[in-house]
Design a protein around this motif. Structure first.
Motif, PDB file in Angstrom:
ATOM      1  N   ASP A 348      64.469  -7.840  39.418  1.00 51.05           N
ATOM      2  CA  ASP A 348      63.181  -7.970  38.744  1.00 51.05           C
ATOM      3  C   ASP A 348      62.600  -9.371  38.929  1.00 51.05           C
ATOM      4  N   GLN A 349      63.462 -10.376  38.941  1.00 52.20           N
ATOM      5  CA  GLN A 349      63.012 -11.752  39.131  1.00 52.20           C
ATOM      6  C   GLN A 349      62.352 -11.925  40.495  1.00 52.20           C
ATOM      7  N   VAL A 350      62.982 -11.377  41.540  1.00 47.93           N
ATOM      8  CA  VAL A 350      62.433 -11.508  42.894  1.00 47.93           C
ATOM      9  C   VAL A 350      61.127 -10.740  43.020  1.00 47.93           C
ATOM     10  N   GLU A 351      61.069  -9.547  42.470  1.00 50.94           N
ATOM     11  CA  GLU A 351      59.840  -8.759  42.564  1.00 50.94           C
ATOM     12  C   GLU A 351      58.680  -9.461  41.859  1.00 50.94           C
ATOM     13  N   SER A 352      58.968 -10.092  40.728  1.00 49.91           N
ATOM     14  CA  SER A 352      57.907 -10.813  40.022  1.00 49.91           C
ATOM     15  C   SER A 352      57.468 -12.044  40.813  1.00 49.91           C
ATOM     16  N   GLN A 353      58.398 -12.670  41.520  1.00 45.95           N
ATOM     17  CA  GLN A 353      58.035 -13.829  42.337  1.00 45.95           C
ATOM     18  C   GLN A 353      57.154 -13.423  43.515  1.00 45.95           C
TER      19      GLN A 353
END
Length: 496
Positions: A348-353
């Motif tokens: 989720d962190q990477v997708e939000s970035q």
């Protein structure tokens, strides 16, 4: 008690993952506490692993201190440098024999593709062999201090060394840190990441099978705020090495500072790559892409930012985009180019970035593909992504440092701008230079403010190749870990 792993895997393991390894024995933590072991390729719980705490850390410290007692028969302290070196070589030999087993375990709990796991296991063996060769190199010296006096100095082991591992790269860090600490004559306590336990426990089993004295290496899985904190706070631990994010490093530093504890931090950092007009793109492009998606972009050192001289920016971007479109993401056992992310939080962190990058003026150039079979599973999937600014006037500079398989390609006009952009990178740890101009190599090597610089090649060959034997021995961090795990002792002798 219910099985801790599926029967097929459990039968293949010579240890119970729900136990801790202390003093060469496998024991249950107090209260029988456990944590779920999740397969990041499927999201399915494989079983349970030990959740140790302060009592287990204290027992491990006592076992390690016993292993360092010179009056204890068969202890690590009684082993000569030659015997320590031979023991490390035996461990390395067993690791080589069990590369496939270790790779499978890394696939199951770390989500590492099998070929990447094999490369990491071979790197572990090579680094242990490298440290074995340093045993006995104590850096001792003797010289006259003044008339009638002689000053002797030598290095001694610190004692009990703690090691807190990250979610990725545990095998190579075991080779770097445990290898260095044992070679110097210390004993170790390893606290694995709570999501990556199996391969570390397997390594402990290998060490004791190879004849490492009981208590010299102890593995205590658990949560960072419980077992990790107890390890940092324990007065019997001389030094703690922690590998992880800036937040993890800051928390450990604060805790260690309150207890006057010496720590070594192997911290996540950016590793920008500067590609000049005379670079060999046939060599550079495959290495840049491979390093960017290494361990699904979850390595401690990440080349997320590629800076290209403006006249070759378009060609470099086109070549990298072609390779990105060919990348395949799949289950770790399917052995694709990339496996899953370590956790749903990291995904989720990477997708939000990536979404933030689009809002910040970056365009998506190319992405890899997720296997259809894998996409149907509950794995933590992220498509490898290549980005670049929409316009040359983009001024956000290096606004993001993705925590996954994401790279940003920026253009620069001259060396001064390249240096400026490099220094704007967050948590700058090193730089890669791609140029055949020797004078430029020297100018930039002296002008860049960072710990490590590589020229025309990967900073860590293990990040770009799965070939056996390419991982460097005990030099991966640009530091002498052997000296960090020893203290200098001096003796002044008066002859009058």
């Amino acid at each position: 008690m219910a099985p801790t792993l599926p029967s097929g895997l459990r039968a293949a393991l010579p240890f119970d993952p729900a136990l801790v390894c202390i003093a060469g024995q496998w024991r249950r933590p107090q209260g029988l506490h456990t944590l779920p072991l999740i397969d990041p390729s499927t999201g399915v719980e494989l079983g349970r692993v030990a959740r140790a705490g302060a009592p287990e850390i204290d027992a491990a410290v006592q076992a390690a201190r016993c292993a360092l007692r010179p009056d204890e028969p068969g202890s690590w302290a009684q082993a000569s440098p030659h015997e320590r070196g031979l023991c490390l070589q035996r461990i390395a030999a067993l690791v080589r024999e069990r590369v496939d087993e270790l790779a499978r375990l890394e696939a199951l709990d770390a989500g590492l593709p099998l070929s990447r796991g094999r490369a990491d296991a071979m790197a572990l063996a090579r680094r242990l062999e490298g440290w074995a060769a340093t045993v006995g190199l104590t850096g001792s010296s003797a010289h006259p201090a003044m008339p009638g006096q002689t000053l002797l100095s030598w290095r001694e082991p610190l004692g009990v060394i703690g090691l807190m591992l990250p979610t990725q790269g545990s095998l190579t860090l075991l080779g770097d840190c445990v290898g260095a600490a044992l070679a110097a004559g210390n004993a170790c306590i390893v606290k694995p990441a709570e999501t990556v336990v199996l391969s570390v426990l397997a390594f402990a089993h290998i060490c004791h099978e190879a004849g490492l004295p009981a208590g010299t290496l102890n593995v205590v899985p658990g949560l960072s705020q419980e077992a990790g904190a107890a390890l940092v706070e324990h007065p019997g631990v001389a030094q703690v090495t922690v590998a992880g994010s800036a937040q993890t490093a800051a928390a450990v530093r604060a805790l260690a500072g309150r207890h006057g504890k010496d720590i070594t931090v192997l911290q996540v950092g950016s590793l920008p790559q500067l590609v000049f007009e005379d670079a060999d793109l046939d060599r550079a492009v495959p290495e840049l892409v491979a390093a960017g998606v290494h361990r699904s972009g979850q390595s401690l050192m990440r080349p997320t930012c590629i800076l290209a001289r403006r006249e070759i920016h378009a060609e470099l971007l086109e070549r990298m985009a072609l390779r990105y479109r060919q990348l395949r993401v799949g289950t770790a056992l399917a052995d694709r180019d990339l496996g899953p992310m370590a956790s749903p939080h990291r995904r989720d962190q990477v997708e939000s970035q990536i979404a933030f990058a689009a809002e910040s003026g970056l365009r998506l150039v190319a992405q890899g593909e997720i296997d259809a079979e894998a996409a149907a599973l509950g794995g933590h999937w992220v498509r490898p992504t290549l980005l670049t600014p929409w316009t040359t006037a983009w001024t956000r500079r290096i606004a993001i440092d993705p925590a996954g398989p994401v790279q940003v390609v920026l253009a620069f006009d001259d060396e001064d701008e390249a240096v400026e952009l490099t220094h704007a990178c967050e948590q700058l740890r090193g730089v890669g230079l791609w140029t055949r101009d020797g004078a430029r190599q020297w100018r930039l090597a002296h002008g860049l403010r960072c710990d490590r610089i590589s020229v025309n090649g990967a900073d860590d060959p293990a990040a770009t190749s799965t070939a056996a034997g390419l991982a460097p021995s005990h030099a991966a961090w640009g530091m002498d870990l052997r000296e960090r795990y020893t203290r200098v002792k001096s003796l002044r002798i008066s002859h009058d």
